[in-house]
Design an enzyme around this catalytic site. Structure first.
Site, PDB file in Angstrom:
ATOM      1  N   HIS A  34       0.812  -1.125  -0.084  1.00 29.53           N
ATOM      2  CA  HIS A  34       0.098   0.126  -0.015  1.00 29.53           C
ATOM      3  C   HIS A  34       0.905   1.060   0.180  1.00 29.53           C
ATOM      4  CE1 HIS A  34      -3.297   2.775   1.176  1.00 29.53           C
ATOM      5  NE2 HIS A  34      -4.100   1.817   0.643  1.00 29.53           N
ATOM      6  N   ASP A  79      -7.677  -5.791   0.213  1.00 30.18           N
ATOM      7  CA  ASP A  79      -8.155  -6.752  -0.731  1.00 30.18           C
ATOM      8  C   ASP A  79      -7.771  -8.134  -0.581  1.00 30.18           C
ATOM      9  OD1 ASP A  79      -9.669  -4.783  -2.238  1.00 30.18           O
ATOM     10  OD2 ASP A  79      -7.888  -3.919  -2.876  1.00 30.18           O
TER      11      ASP A  79
HETATM   12  N1  CMC Z   1       4.022  -7.475  -4.733  1.00 25.07           N
HETATM   13  C1  CMC Z   1       5.376  -7.481  -5.120  1.00 25.07           C
HETATM   14  N2  CMC Z   1       6.224  -6.367  -4.883  1.00 25.07           N
HETATM   15  C2  CMC Z   1       5.393  -5.399  -4.641  1.00 25.07           C
HETATM   16  C3  CMC Z   1       3.978  -5.451  -4.321  1.00 25.07           C
HETATM   17  C4  CMC Z   1       3.596  -6.422  -4.543  1.00 25.07           C
HETATM   18  N3  CMC Z   1       1.928  -6.386  -4.265  1.00 25.07           N
HETATM   19  N4  CMC Z   1       3.761  -4.232  -3.770  1.00 25.07           N
HETATM   20  C5  CMC Z   1       4.943  -3.325  -3.965  1.00 25.07           C
HETATM   21  N5  CMC Z   1       6.036  -4.021  -4.196  1.00 25.07           N
HETATM   22  C6  CMC Z   1       7.371  -3.645  -4.511  1.00 25.07           C
HETATM   23  C7  CMC Z   1       7.700  -2.950  -5.643  1.00 25.07           C
HETATM   24  O1  CMC Z   1       7.891  -3.545  -6.738  1.00 25.07           O
HETATM   25  C8  CMC Z   1       8.728  -1.961  -5.282  1.00 25.07           C
HETATM   26  O2  CMC Z   1       9.977  -2.462  -5.052  1.00 25.07           O
HETATM   27  P1  CMC Z   1      11.379  -2.014  -5.455  1.00 25.07           P
HETATM   28  O3  CMC Z   1      11.595  -0.970  -4.430  1.00 25.07           O
HETATM   29  O4  CMC Z   1      12.276  -3.011  -5.513  1.00 25.07           O
HETATM   30  O5  CMC Z   1      11.022  -1.163  -6.674  1.00 25.07           O
HETATM   31  C9  CMC Z   1       8.251  -1.581  -3.645  1.00 25.07           C
HETATM   32  O6  CMC Z   1       7.674  -3.025  -3.367  1.00 25.07           O
HETATM   33  C10 CMC Z   1       7.631  -0.436  -3.504  1.00 25.07           C
HETATM   34  O7  CMC Z   1       6.506  -0.502  -4.107  1.00 25.07           O
HETATM   35  P2  CMC Z   1       5.751   0.759  -5.180  1.00 25.07           P
HETATM   36  O8  CMC Z   1       5.216   0.195  -6.393  1.00 25.07           O
HETATM   37  O9  CMC Z   1       6.851   1.813  -5.336  1.00 25.07           O
HETATM   38  O10 CMC Z   1       4.819   1.220  -4.091  1.00 25.07           O
HETATM   39  P3  CMC Z   1       3.316   2.044  -4.576  1.00 25.07           P
HETATM   40  O11 CMC Z   1       3.130   2.931  -3.333  1.00 25.07           O
HETATM   41  O12 CMC Z   1       3.675   2.986  -5.629  1.00 25.07           O
HETATM   42  O13 CMC Z   1       2.192   1.149  -5.060  1.00 25.07           O
HETATM   43  C11 CMC Z   1       0.381  -0.575  -4.745  1.00 25.07           C
HETATM   44  C12 CMC Z   1       1.323   0.718  -3.924  1.00 25.07           C
HETATM   45  C13 CMC Z   1      -0.742  -0.921  -3.801  1.00 25.07           C
HETATM   46  C14 CMC Z   1      -0.094  -0.065  -6.050  1.00 25.07           C
HETATM   47  C15 CMC Z   1       1.428  -1.666  -4.685  1.00 25.07           C
HETATM   48  O14 CMC Z   1       1.693  -2.030  -3.617  1.00 25.07           O
HETATM   49  C16 CMC Z   1       0.664  -2.891  -5.566  1.00 25.07           C
HETATM   50  O15 CMC Z   1       0.482  -2.739  -6.757  1.00 25.07           O
HETATM   51  N6  CMC Z   1       0.122  -3.755  -4.685  1.00 25.07           N
HETATM   52  C17 CMC Z   1      -0.681  -4.856  -5.234  1.00 25.07           C
HETATM   53  C18 CMC Z   1      -2.212  -4.338  -5.806  1.00 25.07           C
HETATM   54  C19 CMC Z   1      -2.956  -4.060  -4.805  1.00 25.07           C
HETATM   55  O16 CMC Z   1      -3.325  -4.954  -3.700  1.00 25.07           O
HETATM   56  N7  CMC Z   1      -3.763  -3.148  -4.534  1.00 25.07           N
HETATM   57  C20 CMC Z   1      -4.818  -2.580  -3.491  1.00 25.07           C
HETATM   58  C21 CMC Z   1      -4.230  -1.516  -2.691  1.00 25.07           C
HETATM   59  S1  CMC Z   1      -5.350  -1.222  -1.169  1.00 25.07           S
HETATM   60  C22 CMC Z   1      -6.981  -1.087  -1.718  1.00 25.07           C
HETATM   61  C23 CMC Z   1      -7.085   0.003  -2.742  1.00 25.07           C
HETATM   62  O17 CMC Z   1      -6.314   0.963  -2.481  1.00 25.07           O
HETATM   63  O18 CMC Z   1      -7.725   0.117  -3.766  1.00 25.07           O
END
Ligand code: CMC
Length: 436
Positions: A313, A371
């Site tokens: 998140h 989720d």
């Molecule tokens: N699985 C694997 N790696 C992950 C995941 C994941 N679910 N989430 C983040 N990472 C890694 C990402 O690759 C990055 O690694 P590095 O620093 O090596 O490049 C690091 O963790 C930081 O992630 P980020 O993508 O920069 O974080 P963000 O704040 O931009 O993204 C997120 C947040 C929710 C989009 C992401 O965690 C994600 O795609 N999660 C899976 C989808 C999900 O469950 N979404 C629901 C969110 S809660 C309900 C809602 O908001 O609707």
């Protein structure tokens, strides 16, 4: 906004004059540096793709402390709301700022209940969709179409229009989601039943048929109500920011909420509940718990493009408090349905445990989000997987409309108009086609 005693100074290494900027304090949470004069005084913009450090507005509705794993609606912890209140009380709280007393709750629920029907023409609009259309495609269309049906509540500058549009949206969303479902399975639409609760009525419209009496199961009703409470609002997330930006042009509330529905659909946001369950299904097919290791390996491989859906998140860097409550509800619903040994739930628990012990997830502070378990609950209730995000949209509507109305009432509100760092071609001349 409260002005802080200190100020921020931005200085430049090329000797340009430095700039002093005011700092404002919230009631809790980080202070903000007011950069509004930056462009006027320096000709520079700030650069913050993904809004990593940008507060786009002031808001008094929802507060998240991502490090503590705390979520408050109007100051009330989500755990207390989920345990002591129902969704109607939560809607009243988000919209009007306070929990209602008994009479206030009765009046508010009656008001919502009286608007649950949709214009009869709506079913003809639905008929234009293919039967196999994704429910979120249908919802984007139906919610946008509401503005063509309710002309008397589309003036966003009129507080009465805003109020009635809010009630209409909250009241009609369950009806529309259930209609989208009934349409895809080819069953007759069920009219709302006003003697049922908000969640009970949704279950009725989803699962009743005209052929026999449908009795609402109180455990499922309460579980669904909790899903609605947990999804009701979440500060300035992508879909809420979309609603605010869309509404900032003065468009009508139904159009702005339709934009929110469209944004929510994405798998990084609300679409994650559907994606998480599909992911669990895939692991299950490949061999279940024994294959978790292989799956985690794939997730850790950046080139695979595989993510652990329902994990991570932007704001929570500690357990998502909604996930804890959802896991609790999950256990209750599975027990009620005699599914205590549900292999999907066991797989989810095992996956969570392994991920939480793995340095990849620990070092990045990745925890289960709301989720991760909500899909398992919804599936046990009987809601089909492609409808999960539509249920999220139904529940989030109150948050969207509360945030939209808050923005319109904010004296500092302006049309949202971000700027850019231009990296394209500078001005050049069009060559005649034969010379290109
Ligand atoms: N699985 C694997 N790696 C992950 C995941 C994941 N679910 N989430 C983040 N990472 C890694 C990402 O690759 C990055 O690694 P590095 O620093 O090596 O490049 C690091 O963790 C930081 O992630 P980020 O993508 O920069 O974080 P963000 O704040 O931009 O993204 C997120 C947040 C929710 C989009 C992401 O965690 C994600 O795609 N999660 C899976 C989808 C999900 O469950 N979404 C629901 C969110 S809660 C309900 C809602 O908001 O609707």
């Amino acid at each position: 906004m409260k002005l802080a005693d200190n100020k921020a100074t931005m200085s430049f290494s090329d000797g340009s004059p430095s700039l002093e900027m005011p700092i404002y304090q919230g009631n809790v949470g980080p202070d903000v540096v007011d950069i509004r004069k930056l462009y006027g005084q320096t000709g520079m913009f700030t650069y913050d793709p993904g809004f990593m450090s940008t507060a786009a507005c002031q808001s008094a509705i929802t507060y998240i402390d991502g490090d503590k794993g705390e979520l408050l609606y109007r100051g009330y912890p989500i755990e207390q709301l989920a345990t002591n209140c129902d969704y109607m009380e939560t809607c009243h709280l988000l919209l009007h700022g306070e929990l209602p007393n008994a009479q206030g709750k009765k009046d508010f629920s009656e008001l919502v209940t009286r608007h649950t029907m949709v214009n009869e023409q709506m079913q003809f609009f639905l008929r234009g969709f293919r039967r196999d259309a994704h429910p979120m495609a249908i919802m984007t269309g139906l919610v946008g179409a509401l503005s063509a049906f309710y002309h008397d509540s589309t003036d966003i500058t009129n507080p009465q229009h805003r109020e009635i549009a809010a009630i209409r949206l909250i009241a009609k969303m369950p009806t529309l989601v259930a209609m989208a479902y009934k349409y895809t399975v080819g069953q007759p639409y069920m009219y709302p039943k006003n003697d049922l609760s908000y969640a009970g009525n949704f279950l009725h419209m989803m699962f009743a048929t005209p052929c026999e009496e449908y009795v609402v199961n109180p455990v499922l009703e309460r579980a669904l109500d909790r899903i609605f409470i947990l999804h009701a609002d979440h500060e300035q997330n992508a879909s809420t920011s979309t609603v605010r930006l869309c509404g900032s042009s003065g468009t009508n509330p139904f159009a702005a909420i339709a934009a929110g529905v469209a944004c929510l659909w994405g798998p990084a946001h609300g679409g994650a509940n559907e994606a998480a369950l599909n992911m669990l299904g895939d692991i299950q097919k490949q061999g279940g718990i024994e294959k978790i290791g292989d799956f985690i390996k794939q997730v850790k491989d950046k080139n695979s493009g595989v993510k652990l859906m329902g994990f991570g998140h932007r704001v929570y860097k500690n357990y998502d408090p909604r996930a804890k409550l959802m896991q609790e509800t999950c256990k209750e619903v599975l027990k009620e349905m005699g599914l205590e040994n549900d292999p999907m739930f066991k797989l989810a628990m095992a996956l969570e445990k392994i991920a939480l012990e793995d340095d990849y997830f620990v070092s990045r502070k990745l925890y289960p989000n709301v989720d991760f378990y909500s899909g398992i609950v919804q599936r046990a209730i009987g809601i089909p997987v492609p409808l999960f995000t539509a249920v999220f949209a139904l529940a989030r509507t109150v948050g969207w409309i509360a945030q939209l109305n808050e923005m319109i009432g904010d004296p500092e509100y302006k049309i949202g108009r971000p700027r850019q760092l231009f990296t394209g071609s500078a001005a050049r001349d069009v060559m005649p086609i034969v010379k290109r």
